[in-house]
Motif scaffolding. Structure first.
Motif, mmCIF file in Angstrom:
data_model
loop_
_atom_site.group_PDB
_atom_site.id
_atom_site.type_symbol
_atom_site.label_atom_id
_atom_site.label_comp_id
_atom_site.label_asym_id
_atom_site.label_seq_id
_atom_site.Cartn_x
_atom_site.Cartn_y
_atom_site.Cartn_z
ATOM 1 N N LYS A 134 2.258 -50.626 22.777
ATOM 2 C CA LYS A 134 3.851 -50.634 22.902
ATOM 3 C C LYS A 134 4.356 -50.246 24.271
ATOM 4 C CE LYS A 134 4.403 -47.622 19.477
ATOM 5 N NZ LYS A 134 4.127 -47.304 18.157
ATOM 6 N N GLU A 135 3.560 -49.283 24.815
ATOM 7 C CA GLU A 135 3.905 -48.846 26.107
ATOM 8 C C GLU A 135 3.084 -49.330 27.304
ATOM 9 O OE1 GLU A 135 4.601 -44.511 26.706
ATOM 10 O OE2 GLU A 135 2.218 -44.167 26.091
ATOM 11 N N ASP A 136 3.611 -49.238 28.295
ATOM 12 C CA ASP A 136 2.843 -49.715 29.774
ATOM 13 C C ASP A 136 1.902 -48.410 30.059
ATOM 14 O OD1 ASP A 136 3.576 -52.098 30.135
ATOM 15 O OD2 ASP A 136 5.043 -51.634 31.612
ATOM 16 N N TRP A 137 0.683 -48.645 30.630
ATOM 17 C CA TRP A 137 0.066 -47.596 31.166
ATOM 18 C C TRP A 137 0.531 -47.523 32.684
ATOM 19 C CZ3 TRP A 137 -4.661 -51.011 29.314
ATOM 20 C CH2 TRP A 137 -4.567 -51.132 28.136
ATOM 21 N N ASN A 138 0.702 -46.078 33.090
ATOM 22 C CA ASN A 138 1.160 -45.933 34.352
ATOM 23 C C ASN A 138 1.007 -44.667 34.812
ATOM 24 O OD1 ASN A 138 3.296 -44.455 33.054
ATOM 25 N ND2 ASN A 138 4.404 -46.024 32.908
ATOM 26 N N VAL A 139 1.234 -44.256 35.852
ATOM 27 C CA VAL A 139 1.025 -42.821 36.461
ATOM 28 C C VAL A 139 1.575 -41.694 35.638
ATOM 29 C CG1 VAL A 139 1.293 -41.465 38.773
ATOM 30 C CG2 VAL A 139 0.531 -43.776 38.998
ATOM 31 N N ASP A 140 3.017 -41.926 35.575
ATOM 32 C CA ASP A 140 3.710 -41.116 34.837
ATOM 33 C C ASP A 140 3.119 -40.625 33.578
ATOM 34 O OD1 ASP A 140 5.636 -41.150 36.932
ATOM 35 O OD2 ASP A 140 6.848 -42.683 35.966
ATOM 36 N N ASN A 141 2.787 -41.501 32.813
ATOM 37 C CA ASN A 141 2.050 -41.083 31.311
ATOM 38 C C ASN A 141 0.714 -40.842 31.380
ATOM 39 O OD1 ASN A 141 0.849 -43.662 31.477
ATOM 40 N ND2 ASN A 141 2.488 -44.470 30.113
ATOM 41 N N GLY A 142 0.111 -40.584 32.840
ATOM 42 C CA GLY A 142 -1.415 -40.139 33.004
ATOM 43 C C GLY A 142 -2.277 -41.459 32.524
ATOM 44 N N LEU A 143 -1.937 -42.623 32.344
ATOM 45 C CA LEU A 143 -2.935 -43.505 31.940
ATOM 46 C C LEU A 143 -3.195 -44.518 32.866
ATOM 47 C CD1 LEU A 143 -1.406 -44.443 28.497
ATOM 48 C CD2 LEU A 143 -3.250 -42.826 29.028
ATOM 49 N N THR A 144 -2.884 -44.395 34.194
ATOM 50 C CA THR A 144 -3.538 -44.922 35.481
ATOM 51 C C THR A 144 -3.572 -44.033 36.588
ATOM 52 O OG1 THR A 144 -1.487 -45.758 36.512
ATOM 53 C CG2 THR A 144 -2.255 -47.265 34.954
ATOM 54 N N THR A 145 -4.477 -44.278 37.526
ATOM 55 C CA THR A 145 -4.416 -43.502 39.058
ATOM 56 C C THR A 145 -3.283 -43.991 39.783
ATOM 57 O OG1 THR A 145 -5.964 -44.933 40.278
ATOM 58 C CG2 THR A 145 -7.174 -43.613 38.544
ATOM 59 N N PRO A 146 -3.005 -43.038 40.754
ATOM 60 C CA PRO A 146 -2.013 -43.342 41.909
ATOM 61 C C PRO A 146 -2.337 -44.846 42.387
ATOM 62 C CG PRO A 146 -2.626 -41.098 42.068
ATOM 63 C CD PRO A 146 -3.612 -41.762 41.058
ATOM 64 N N THR A 147 -3.592 -45.312 42.495
ATOM 65 C CA THR A 147 -3.867 -46.804 42.930
ATOM 66 C C THR A 147 -3.929 -47.715 41.882
ATOM 67 O OG1 THR A 147 -6.246 -45.922 42.733
ATOM 68 C CG2 THR A 147 -5.147 -45.926 44.983
ATOM 69 N N LEU A 148 -3.335 -47.255 40.423
ATOM 70 C CA LEU A 148 -3.194 -48.429 39.557
ATOM 71 C C LEU A 148 -4.403 -48.637 38.798
ATOM 72 C CD1 LEU A 148 -0.360 -50.714 41.202
ATOM 73 C CD2 LEU A 148 -0.067 -48.375 40.135
ATOM 74 N N LYS A 149 -5.356 -47.916 38.985
ATOM 75 C CA LYS A 149 -6.548 -48.163 38.169
ATOM 76 C C LYS A 149 -6.344 -47.668 36.783
ATOM 77 C CE LYS A 149 -9.984 -47.601 41.940
ATOM 78 N NZ LYS A 149 -11.028 -46.785 42.492
ATOM 79 N N VAL A 150 -7.066 -48.328 35.585
ATOM 80 C CA VAL A 150 -6.773 -47.669 34.420
ATOM 81 C C VAL A 150 -7.576 -46.761 34.024
ATOM 82 C CG1 VAL A 150 -7.268 -48.651 31.875
ATOM 83 C CG2 VAL A 150 -6.021 -50.049 33.393
ATOM 84 N N LYS A 151 -7.168 -45.785 33.584
ATOM 85 C CA LYS A 151 -7.880 -44.383 33.116
ATOM 86 C C LYS A 151 -8.623 -44.556 31.820
ATOM 87 C CE LYS A 151 -5.785 -40.535 35.873
ATOM 88 N NZ LYS A 151 -5.355 -39.274 35.714
ATOM 89 N N ARG A 152 -9.773 -45.221 31.675
ATOM 90 C CA ARG A 152 -10.287 -45.449 30.279
ATOM 91 C C ARG A 152 -10.279 -44.309 29.440
ATOM 92 N NH1 ARG A 152 -13.019 -49.800 28.951
ATOM 93 N NH2 ARG A 152 -12.913 -50.577 31.010
ATOM 94 N N ASN A 153 -10.883 -43.233 29.909
ATOM 95 C CA ASN A 153 -10.821 -41.979 29.127
ATOM 96 C C ASN A 153 -9.604 -41.626 28.585
ATOM 97 O OD1 ASN A 153 -13.576 -42.222 30.215
ATOM 98 N ND2 ASN A 153 -13.661 -39.901 30.869
ATOM 99 N N ALA A 154 -8.572 -41.598 29.307
ATOM 100 C CA ALA A 154 -7.383 -41.044 28.780
ATOM 101 C C ALA A 154 -6.768 -41.871 27.762
ATOM 102 C CB ALA A 154 -6.245 -41.253 29.807
ATOM 103 N N ILE A 155 -7.214 -43.217 28.026
ATOM 104 C CA ILE A 155 -6.739 -44.444 26.939
ATOM 105 C C ILE A 155 -7.344 -44.520 25.738
ATOM 106 C CG2 ILE A 155 -6.616 -46.769 26.386
ATOM 107 C CD1 ILE A 155 -5.708 -47.324 29.536
ATOM 108 N N GLU A 156 -8.696 -44.093 25.662
ATOM 109 C CA GLU A 156 -9.683 -43.847 24.740
ATOM 110 C C GLU A 156 -9.184 -42.724 23.856
ATOM 111 O OE1 GLU A 156 -12.640 -45.908 23.868
ATOM 112 O OE2 GLU A 156 -13.919 -46.099 25.646
ATOM 113 N N LYS A 157 -8.912 -41.572 24.420
ATOM 114 C CA LYS A 157 -8.483 -40.291 23.805
ATOM 115 C C LYS A 157 -7.357 -40.568 22.856
ATOM 116 C CE LYS A 157 -8.045 -35.520 25.020
ATOM 117 N NZ LYS A 157 -7.422 -34.622 26.427
ATOM 118 N N ILE A 158 -6.514 -41.373 23.250
ATOM 119 C CA ILE A 158 -5.238 -41.604 22.573
ATOM 120 C C ILE A 158 -5.579 -42.678 21.437
ATOM 121 C CG2 ILE A 158 -2.706 -42.682 22.713
ATOM 122 C CD1 ILE A 158 -2.887 -41.763 25.452
ATOM 123 N N HIS A 159 -6.267 -43.664 21.585
ATOM 124 C CA HIS A 159 -6.197 -44.665 20.708
ATOM 125 C C HIS A 159 -7.667 -44.814 19.942
ATOM 126 C CE1 HIS A 159 -2.624 -46.260 22.562
ATOM 127 N NE2 HIS A 159 -3.080 -46.258 23.569
#
Length: 547
Positions: free
Chosen positions: A505-530
């Protein structure tokens, strides 16, 4: 080529020999403020005087919180002039993350520059002297502009020895708390000089600095190399003006991460659909006109070196740019090895790889295929983490990168995944998600991808949509995604085949903590939610599920 022992030594040389040459171009409110080497030197010496007046111990740590701008470079020079150690902080971090780094790094003062939302970050900075820049609307602590009016210039600048600590760079952290990577002055100079040598970067070329200077790659590729060659720096004013600012600069070298290349491609295809573009590129005279026009519009007309790094870039995107006459060279490096590892070069470029080992780099593979590296500019360790430091070096002093890779018969390296990213489906088979994600990314409807599968029989793809994808109706979008999976699955092992695509539903970005400042996806954070939804998604009858 002139040789220097430190970035400050290089700056002082250009300041003395080319004082009136423009060094920094800072756009603000639609106008550009320029700083010559002399002017930048004057400002940095006055800021250095103000820092010295704080009577801090030698080698004190000074934090720098700002987006890329002229003042970032001047502040960095001022910190060097005092003999202090810079602690750059990503400008997108929240108050809690900023506070963590300030406390851990034992920063004694902070320079606050250009930011999008300082109001929300302010509470993260407690009980240390602050210097803020009024030009960017930040007025907290002592004002930079007031210092320039009242301070005398620092006459005796401190020249560090090669082995002195130059900076502590906090990793962007795809997992857990960022670690402070310690680099000496000589590490930075060896890295910068290697880059200048292999990419043949000339004196006084143009640089466009926009990726965070808190990241090692931008700090060295643009920041340090730029100072060493006496480059002319340009910065974007904002996201809205980014394209025109880059077009105005036309840099010699351009460095980007995969998300940027995807965004550029989207922008072009939104104005010239692929069918029309393909047709135009087949017409001999029109072909060169189109290529030149697009390269100029992208700001790459004069670019002799075009690099991509930080994460893998799909072969299909590299080939697509090649049809426009743009050759992207993939490179590979880390904060810990001061980015001296592997790179493709014009004379040795193999698409799909990250190139050959750079001169002086030694590589070996562990029993599980982990890349281990030695060079002349490895970090001295993680700040205040001796046990963690010891754990990432083997008994021969090789740094364990955490990346899995392999060489082909020509000596080109391919990264096949991350040790920590591997997961097991409930069939008990290990899967490396990176190559699958890379293959899926050729679909231009996809913006970001995270392949997951813990606790279900087959992996599923969690994706966010690109602007092109968002414009499509659900039926067309689903059909295109299913077709991509059908094309990909036959090339995968049985346990790797993608079963479903889930559109977030929503993008993964720095603000929601789902990417790093260099725009890499934070796998652990995404898995924790989903992760709790994997089973129900897997059992759903639809092949494409809209979250």
């Amino acid at each position: 080529m002139q040789t220097f022992n430190s970035p400050l030594e290089a700056f002082l040389y250009w300041e003395e020999h080319t004082p009136d040459r423009v060094f920094l171009n800072q756009p603000i409110n639609g106008k550009v403020i320029t700083y010559t080497f002399f002017q930048a030197g004057e400002e940095s010496r006055k800021i250095a005087s103000s820092l010295k007046a704080l009577s801090l111990p030698e080698q004190s740590h000074i934090a720098l919180l700002s987006k890329n701008c002229a003042h970032w470079i001047i502040a960095d020079l001022a910190i060097m002039m005092c003999g202090y150690v810079s602690i750059p902080i990503y400008p997108t971090l929240n108050a809690e993350a900023i506070n963590q780094i300030l406390i851990h790094s034992e920063s004694k003062a902070i320079i606050i520059g250009k930011l999008d939302d300082y109001k929300s970050q302010k509470k993260g900075i407690q009980n240390i002297p602050k210097i803020s820049i009024g030009l960017y609307g930040v007025e907290d602590g002592e004002l930079w502009e007031d210092i320039l009016l009242k301070e005398k210039r620092l006459e005796q600048v401190h020249i560090k020895k090669p082995n002195d600590l130059h900076t502590i760079i906090y990793t962007s952290g795809t997992t857990g708390m960022p670690k402070g990577v310690m680099h000496s002055v000589s590490n930075f100079m060896k890295s910068a000089n290697t880059g200048i040598d292999i990419f043949k970067i000339p004196n006084h070329c143009k640089c466009f600095s926009y990726l965070p200077l808190a990241h090692v790659a931008e700090r060295i590729v643009t920041g340090t190399c730029g100072v060493v060659v006496g480059a002319e720096f340009y910065f974007p004013e904002s996201l809205e003006t980014f394209a025109s600012d880059l077009e105005n600069c036309q840099p010699y070298l351009f460095f980007a991460v995969p998300r940027i290349w995807s965004k550029f491609q989207e922008k072009i295809l939104s104005s010239v659909p692929q069918k029309k573009l393909t047709f135009l590129l087949k017409i001999p005279i029109v072909n060169s006109i189109i290529k030149n026009k697009l390269k100029k519009k992208l700001g790459l007309k004069q670019a002799q070196v075009i690099l991509s790094g930080a994460a893998p870039l799909s072969e299909s995107i590299i080939h697509w740019y090649k049809t426009l006459g743009i050759t992207i060279l993939q490179a590979y490096g880390m904060t810990e090895d001061c980015i001296i590892s592997h790179s493709n070069l014009h004379e040795a470029n193999k698409i799909g790889t990250v190139g050959k080992a750079i001169k002086g780099v030694r590589i070996k593979f562990s029993s599980i295929g982990e890349i281990c590296i030695k060079n002349d500019c490895l970090m001295s360790g993680y700040y205040k983490l001796p046990e963690v430091t010891a754990s990432v070096f083997d008994h021969e002093g090789y740094f364990k990168t955490g990346d899995i890779g392999e060489y082909d018969h020509d000596g080109f390296l391919t990264i096949t995944g991350r040790v920590k990213d591997q997961f097991k489906t409930d069939k008990g088979k290990y899967i490396s998600p990176a190559p699958i994600e890379l293959a899926l990314s050729k679909n231009t409807d996809i913006e970001q991808i995270c392949i997951v599968g813990t606790g279900i029989p087959q992996p599923i793809a969690l994706i966010t949509l690109s602007e092109l994808g968002r414009k499509k109706n659900k039926a067309d979008l689903s059909a295109g995604l299913i077709e991509t999976v059908h094309q990909l699955n036959p090339s995968l092992e049985k346990h790797e085949k993608i079963e479903k695509i889930i559109i977030m539903k929503e993008d993964w970005n720095v603000d929601n903590g789902l990417t790093t400042p260099t725009l890499k996806v934070k796998r652990n954070a995404i898995e924790k939610i989903h992760q709790e939804f994997y089973k129900s998604w897997f059992e759903d009858s639809d092949k494409v599920i809209f979250e």
